[in-house]
Design an enzyme around this catalytic site. Structure first.
Site, PDB file in Angstrom:
ATOM      1  N   GLY A  32      -3.819  46.976  76.344  1.00  0.00           N
ATOM      2  CA  GLY A  32      -3.819  45.994  77.429  1.00  0.00           C
ATOM      3  C   GLY A  32      -2.611  46.180  78.323  1.00  0.00           C
ATOM      4  N   ASN A  33      -2.660  45.618  79.497  1.00  0.00           N
ATOM      5  CA  ASN A  33      -1.541  45.744  80.428  1.00  0.00           C
ATOM      6  C   ASN A  33      -1.646  44.699  81.538  1.00  0.00           C
ATOM      7  OD1 ASN A  33      -3.598  47.466  81.968  1.00  0.00           O
ATOM      8  ND2 ASN A  33      -3.079  48.808  80.242  1.00  0.00           N
ATOM      9  N   SER A  78      -1.184  53.550  81.791  1.00  0.00           N
ATOM     10  CA  SER A  78      -2.208  54.552  82.115  1.00  0.00           C
ATOM     11  C   SER A  78      -3.328  53.955  82.974  1.00  0.00           C
ATOM     12  CB  SER A  78      -2.798  55.135  80.825  1.00  0.00           C
ATOM     13  OG  SER A  78      -3.248  54.097  79.983  1.00  0.00           O
ATOM     14  N   GLU A  79      -3.427  52.602  82.983  1.00  0.00           N
ATOM     15  CA  GLU A  79      -4.455  51.954  83.816  1.00  0.00           C
ATOM     16  C   GLU A  79      -3.947  51.637  85.226  1.00  0.00           C
ATOM     17  OE1 GLU A  79      -7.347  52.147  83.170  1.00  0.00           O
ATOM     18  OE2 GLU A  79      -7.699  51.931  81.027  1.00  0.00           O
ATOM     19  N   HIS A  99      -7.920  43.668  75.786  1.00  0.00           N
ATOM     20  CA  HIS A  99      -8.907  44.306  74.900  1.00  0.00           C
ATOM     21  C   HIS A  99      -9.400  43.240  73.919  1.00  0.00           C
ATOM     22  CE1 HIS A  99      -7.414  48.769  75.338  1.00  0.00           C
ATOM     23  NE2 HIS A  99      -7.670  48.200  76.502  1.00  0.00           N
ATOM     24  N   HIS A 163     -14.576  48.379  76.181  1.00  0.00           N
ATOM     25  CA  HIS A 163     -13.155  48.446  76.542  1.00  0.00           C
ATOM     26  C   HIS A 163     -12.450  47.087  76.537  1.00  0.00           C
ATOM     27  CE1 HIS A 163     -10.012  50.603  79.253  1.00  0.00           C
ATOM     28  NE2 HIS A 163      -9.465  49.643  78.567  1.00  0.00           N
TER      29      HIS A 163
HETATM   30 ZN   LIG Z   1      -7.483  49.117  78.356  1.00  0.00          ZN
END
Ligand SMILES: [Zn+2]
Length: 219
Positions: A32-33, A78-79, A99, A163
């Site tokens: 998560g982010n 990375s997202e 997530h 996801h």
């Molecule tokens: Zn993710």
């Protein structure tokens, strides 16, 4: 950057909500982010693969809307393409990507979050499930953007198949609240579905609440 423009407050807010995501079980481990607009063209984002409990404001990365790192020694999440597309195309100020368990489970069964509760109106209407694409890709960002919809059908949330979820809002607090409400609605549907065939609201009933919420917000 000067001491006045390193946006410590914004970065600290990102750290605090990242920790809450773990505590509230919206993510597991470093998954998560989050992102939060620091200025019109600067976004604070969580770093890639860091333990949220030990992360500090300095670890939060400042990027411009094209993804160039403006301040910070860490690699951004990375997202990043997903976050930046929400900021650029959907006018997001704050983005929460989870997530969370119930939403992922539901994504394996549905193309849209079933209308179990009027609270779906907080997202502007029914929440769609975005098609699967590998994490961190432009294809995933595009799939989620398509699920958020366009003019007239714009939503502030999407579920991501295999996801997680994405919610955006004017503040990180409201985006975070949306992520919890969305997870809760997915959980309600799963529980009801385990026992029988859930009764659902119709579109008209949800649209009525969308109008009422907009009206309420303007007072
Ligand atoms: Zn993710």
């Amino acid at each position: 950057m000067s001491a006045h423009s390193d946006h410590t407050d914004v970065r600290q807010e990102v750290v605090e909500f990242a920790r809450r995501m773990v505590r509230d079980r919206l993510v597991v481990g470093t998954a998560g982010n989050l992102s939060l607009r620091a200025t019109e063209d600067l976004v604070a984002v969580t770093p890639s693969g860091m333990d949220y409990e030990t992360m500090t404001a300095d670890d939060v990365v400042l990027v411009d809307l094209d993804g160039t790192v403006v301040d910070g020694a860490r690699r951004p999440t990375s997202e990043l393409p997903l976050h930046l597309l929400c900021h650029r195309r959907h006018g997001a100020r704050a983005v929460v990507h989870t997530h969370s368990t119930a939403a992922v489970a539901l994504s394996l069964l549905c193309d849209e979050v079933p209308l179990v509760h009027y609270q779906t109106a907080m997202f502007g209407g029914p929440v769609a499930v975005a098609e699967y694409a590998p994490f961190g890709t432009d294809a995933l960002a595009d799939a989620v953007s398509a699920a958020l919809g366009g003019e007239g059908t714009e939503r502030s949330a999407a579920v991501m198949r295999h996801h997680g979820t994405l919610v955006h809002a004017p503040t990180l607090g409201s985006a975070y609240d949306g992520a919890r409400q969305l997870e809760w609605m997915c959980d309600v549907w799963l529980r009801a579905s385990a026992v029988g065939r859930p009764a659902l609201l119709d579109r008209g009933q949800v649209d009525e609440i969308v109008v009422r919420m907009a009206d309420y917000g303007q007072r």
